[in-house]
Every structure is written in C-alpha cells, then in structure tokens.
Design a protein around this motif. Structure first.
Motif, PDB file in Angstrom:
ATOM      1  N   ASP A  51       8.204   2.712  13.328  1.00 56.61           N
ATOM      2  CA  ASP A  51       7.638   2.112  12.116  1.00 56.61           C
ATOM      3  C   ASP A  51       6.365   1.313  12.374  1.00 56.61           C
ATOM      4  O   ASP A  51       5.411   1.407  11.601  1.00 56.61           O
ATOM      5  CB  ASP A  51       8.667   1.224  11.418  1.00 56.61           C
ATOM      6  N   ASP A  52       6.334   0.531  13.460  1.00 55.13           N
ATOM      7  CA  ASP A  52       5.143  -0.283  13.706  1.00 55.13           C
ATOM      8  C   ASP A  52       3.917   0.586  13.974  1.00 55.13           C
ATOM      9  O   ASP A  52       2.818   0.311  13.482  1.00 55.13           O
ATOM     10  CB  ASP A  52       5.380  -1.274  14.852  1.00 55.13           C
ATOM     11  N   ASP A  55       2.860   2.273  10.720  1.00 57.49           N
ATOM     12  CA  ASP A  55       2.096   1.353   9.873  1.00 57.49           C
ATOM     13  C   ASP A  55       0.631   1.300  10.300  1.00 57.49           C
ATOM     14  O   ASP A  55      -0.271   1.272   9.463  1.00 57.49           O
ATOM     15  CB  ASP A  55       2.708  -0.051   9.898  1.00 57.49           C
ATOM     16  N   GLN A  56       0.381   1.307  11.609  1.00 53.78           N
ATOM     17  CA  GLN A  56      -0.992   1.319  12.113  1.00 53.78           C
ATOM     18  C   GLN A  56      -1.706   2.609  11.709  1.00 53.78           C
ATOM     19  O   GLN A  56      -2.856   2.582  11.272  1.00 53.78           O
ATOM     20  CB  GLN A  56      -1.005   1.195  13.641  1.00 53.78           C
ATOM     21  N   LYS A  59      -2.558   2.645   8.058  1.00 56.31           N
ATOM     22  CA  LYS A  59      -3.717   1.785   7.788  1.00 56.31           C
ATOM     23  C   LYS A  59      -5.014   2.515   8.156  1.00 56.31           C
ATOM     24  O   LYS A  59      -5.997   2.439   7.428  1.00 56.31           O
ATOM     25  CB  LYS A  59      -3.583   0.486   8.575  1.00 56.31           C
ATOM     26  N   ALA A  65       2.478   4.307   4.495  1.00 53.90           N
ATOM     27  CA  ALA A  65       3.269   4.881   5.589  1.00 53.90           C
ATOM     28  C   ALA A  65       4.307   5.863   5.046  1.00 53.90           C
ATOM     29  O   ALA A  65       4.556   6.908   5.644  1.00 53.90           O
ATOM     30  CB  ALA A  65       3.940   3.776   6.393  1.00 53.90           C
TER      31      ALA A  65
END
Length: 134
Positions: A51-52, A55-56, A59, A65
């Motif tokens: 997930d992290d 998310d990047q 962006k 996402a």
C-alpha cells in the motif's frame, strides 16, 4: 496459484502508466535514487504492490491508488464501447461530453460589445491627445 479474480497490481500499474504515456524511467526518478528502470519493470511483474508503495505510484501517476488496484482493462473497453458509439451520428457523444450552460451567441455579442467599447475609449483618448497638441 493466483486467484484470477484478484487484480494484478503490477500489470494494472503498467497498463495505467502506458495509458498516461509515462515512462518507467520517469517513475523511477520520482520514486527516488534507490530506483531505476529495471526495478520499476520488476515491480510491474508483482501481483501485489504494498500500500505505501502503491500510494507513491498513484501520486506520481496522479490517479487514486484504488484506480490502479482495481483497474480492469476489459471492463474499461466494454464501458467505452457501450457508452460511445456512433449509431446516432455522434449526437449522443456530443451531448454526453459537452453541456453548454450559456448561449454561445450571447457570449459572442457580449465580447463584440466589449471590443467596440474598448475601441471607442481608445479613439477618445487619441482624439483628446490630438486636441491637446493643437
């Protein structure tokens, strides 16, 4: 064995990136100095992206996402082909995409009036300058 109902995050990321015309090198550059084109290519092969990191990526691509995670190319193509067809000579598409909230002719008249007023004001200024010189 992978679940066929589970979206393939890497493939979805790749497809979304390609649709948006963004190169792997550009994504790598945005992700940081630990990244290069080959690492992005390997990421696109992963079934699940954490997930992290997702998310990047979202962006960078400027999309949610969830749009990447749940992207389904077949459903998208079906939606487009069922929504935008030329059986009505494009009138359905035109009315779907453009909903004018003003009368274009009124706007043209408004702009024309403004141009005439500006012309008259400039002519008056020039006339005043000429009168002052005499």
């Amino acid at each position: 064995m992978s679940n066929t109902n589970q979206p393939h995050h890497g493939r979805n990321f790749k497809r979304m990136r390609e649709i948006l015309g963004i190169k792997q090198e550009a994504v790598a550059l945005e992700l940081g100095e630990d990244w290069d084109q080959k690492k992005v290519s390997r990421l696109e092969e992963k079934e699940i992206i954490p997930d992290d990191l997702m998310d990047q990526i979202a962006k960078i691509l400027k999309v949610p996402a969830e749009a990447i995670k749940n992207f389904d190319e077949e459903k998208t193509i079906n939606f487009i082909s069922n929504t935008f067809h030329d059986s009505l000579n494009g009138s359905a598409v035109a009315s779907t995409l453009y909903n004018c909230t003003f009368n274009p002719i009124d706007k043209l008249v408004e702009v024309y009036d403004a141009l005439l007023k500006e012309k008259d004001e400039k002519a008056a200024i020039l006339q005043r300058l000429l009168d002052e010189k005499r």
